[in-house]
Scaffold this motif. Structure first.
Motif, short mmCIF file in Angstrom:
data_model
loop_
_atom_site.label_atom_id
_atom_site.label_comp_id
_atom_site.label_asym_id
_atom_site.label_seq_id
_atom_site.Cartn_x
_atom_site.Cartn_y
_atom_site.Cartn_z
N PRO A 1 -8.32 6.34 -1.68
CA PRO A 1 -8.27 4.88 -1.64
C PRO A 1 -8.55 4.23 -3.00
O PRO A 1 -8.02 3.16 -3.29
N VAL B 1 -8.14 -1.50 1.32
CA VAL B 1 -7.22 -0.37 1.24
C VAL B 1 -7.53 0.65 2.33
O VAL B 1 -6.63 1.19 2.99
N ALA C 1 -6.20 1.54 -4.75
CA ALA C 1 -6.77 0.22 -5.07
C ALA C 1 -6.50 -0.16 -6.52
O ALA C 1 -6.30 -1.35 -6.84
N ASN C 2 -6.48 0.82 -7.41
CA ASN C 2 -6.23 0.53 -8.83
C ASN C 2 -4.79 0.14 -9.10
O ASN C 2 -4.50 -0.44 -10.16
N VAL D 1 0.84 -1.20 0.00
CA VAL D 1 0.00 0.00 0.00
C VAL D 1 0.88 1.25 0.00
O VAL D 1 0.62 2.22 -0.74
N MET E 1 -11.80 -4.49 -2.64
CA MET E 1 -10.45 -3.94 -2.66
C MET E 1 -10.39 -2.59 -1.95
O MET E 1 -9.47 -2.33 -1.17
N GLN E 2 -11.38 -1.73 -2.18
CA GLN E 2 -11.36 -0.42 -1.53
C GLN E 2 -11.52 -0.54 -0.02
O GLN E 2 -10.91 0.23 0.72
#
Length: 393
Positions: free
Chosen positions: A154, A190, A158-159, A129, A186-187
């Motif tokens: 975020p 994150v 995430a991408n 991250v 995913m978000q």
């Protein structure tokens, strides 16, 4: 490499320092005023800084020229994404000299150190991250001593992360009782890691309110202090022991304390506390400030407060690192001089073609020399990382 700032152009005006440019810009701005008040002085300084930054930004693109459009060649025009902006790649002007931009490489090494720090302190996903934050803002980061990275949401982070991060399950998120069977996306993961990095005492992530809602950035200003202190504490533990390092950590956190306060907080006997404070003072890690009770400044009627001057300690550590690197270089040179005959034999063409021509003594000596040189180079690489944290971070 020039377009990505790994190489920078060299011009005659680059011999002038930024301070000289700033002073000249302030003189130009001051000539516009007849009477300068405090508010106008602040405006002059801000205008001078903006003018110097504009000049530096213009100098960045010197040595580059726009590519000619060619409809027959699709490779003549490429675009590099930087958030929502697009930067057109340009050709290098062959009449301009370029040099290596060491600051760019130091930024890359600094980012890797921060990622490794997050991985060691939390876990591997947290390091990814943090790495995604650096990847998001790599094209906007120009200076090594910036206090934070370009802000990101975020969704942006995430991408940039791999898709298998959702399946790892290395973080437990809190959900409502109505959504217990809801699988986090995913978000969500994150956001959970950003919260974890934000609440960590090392100060990895902070919110950037001026950039808008849900904007986060890597707090390089606090990480700079945290990683320097980490190096100092590790060296104190190795040299003087864990208990002595605990006393130094208490003084760094609490500030100036007398001997009784240090003894209570460190939970050590008075004799051990006095001895360890004396060791820290002898090695230059702790200073004493005298606070007199009376005007005659008699020692018997004065308080003596112990404290750690961190910047002074970092400078002393930096000097020790330079001295140690010099000793390693001299040791390497000495070891090679002792084996000059072996090195000359290794330069022969027949020995290069067939290493079996060496006798057993030469082979054993060569193996020992290679191990010794490897240890010396490993020690130098570790010291280089310490130099990066103490000097360049």
């Amino acid at each position: 490499m020039a377009n990505d700032r790994y190489l920078i152009p060299v011009l005659p005006e680059h011999s002038r320092s930024v301070v000289d440019r700033l002073l000249e810009a302030e003189e130009r701005e001051t000539e516009k005023y007849t009477i300068t008040t405090a508010k106008e002085l602040l405006a002059i300084k801000q205008a001078a800084i903006a003018s110097v930054e504009a000049e530096l930004n213009v100098d960045e693109m010197v040595g580059m020229k726009r590519k000619a459009a060619d409809p027959l060649n699709a490779q003549t025009k490429k675009f590099a994404m930087d958030g929502s902006r697009k930067q057109e790649l340009k050709e290098v002007d062959e009449h301009v000299f370029f040099v290596v931009n060491y600051e760019k490489y130091n930024m890359i090494f600094r980012n890797e150190l921060v990622v490794d720090f997050a991985t060691d302190r939390i876990n591997r996903t947290a390091g990814q991250v943090v790495k995604a934050f650096f990847e998001h803002g790599k094209n906007s980061m120009k200076a090594l001593h910036e206090d934070d990275t370009p802000s990101a949401t975020p969704l942006h982070i995430a991408n940039l992360l791999p898709a298998d991060l959702v399946e790892r399950g290395d973080i437990v998120l809190q959900h409502d009782s109505m959504n217990q069977h809801h699988k986090p996306g995913m978000q969500d993961i994150v956001r959970g890691y950003i919260t974890l990095l934000q609440t960590d005492t090392a100060g990895f992530v902070k919110t950037k309110d001026g950039a808008g809602a849900n904007q986060y950035t890597i707090n390089l200003g606090k990480l700079r202090k945290t990683m320097k202190r980490r190096v100092l504490e590790s060296l104190l533990s190795e040299r003087l022991g864990v208990a002595t390092c605990r006393i130094a950590r208490i003084l760094m956190e609490k500030g100036k304390l007398d001997e009784n306060q240090v003894q209570k907080l460190a939970m050590l006997p008075p004799k051990d506390t006095r001895e360890k404070l004396a060791q820290l003072t002898l090695h230059g890690f702790v200073d004493i400030q005298e606070v007199p009770k009376s005007a005659d400044r008699a020692p018997g009627r004065s308080f003596h407060l112990w404290y750690v001057h961190q910047e002074k300690c970092y400078k002393e550590l930096l000097t020790d690192v330079y001295r140690t690197i010099t000793n390693l270089q001299q040791r390497k040179k000495h070891e090679l001089s002792l084996r000059r005959a072996l090195l000359e034999k290794l330069e022969r063409e027949d020995v290069k073609a067939n290493m079996d021509l060496l006798n057993d003594h030469d082979k054993a000596n060569l193996e020992y020399m290679n191990k010794l040189l490897e240890r010396l180079e490993t020690s130098k690489s570790r010291l280089d990382l310490m130099l990066l944290i103490l000097r360049d971070f």
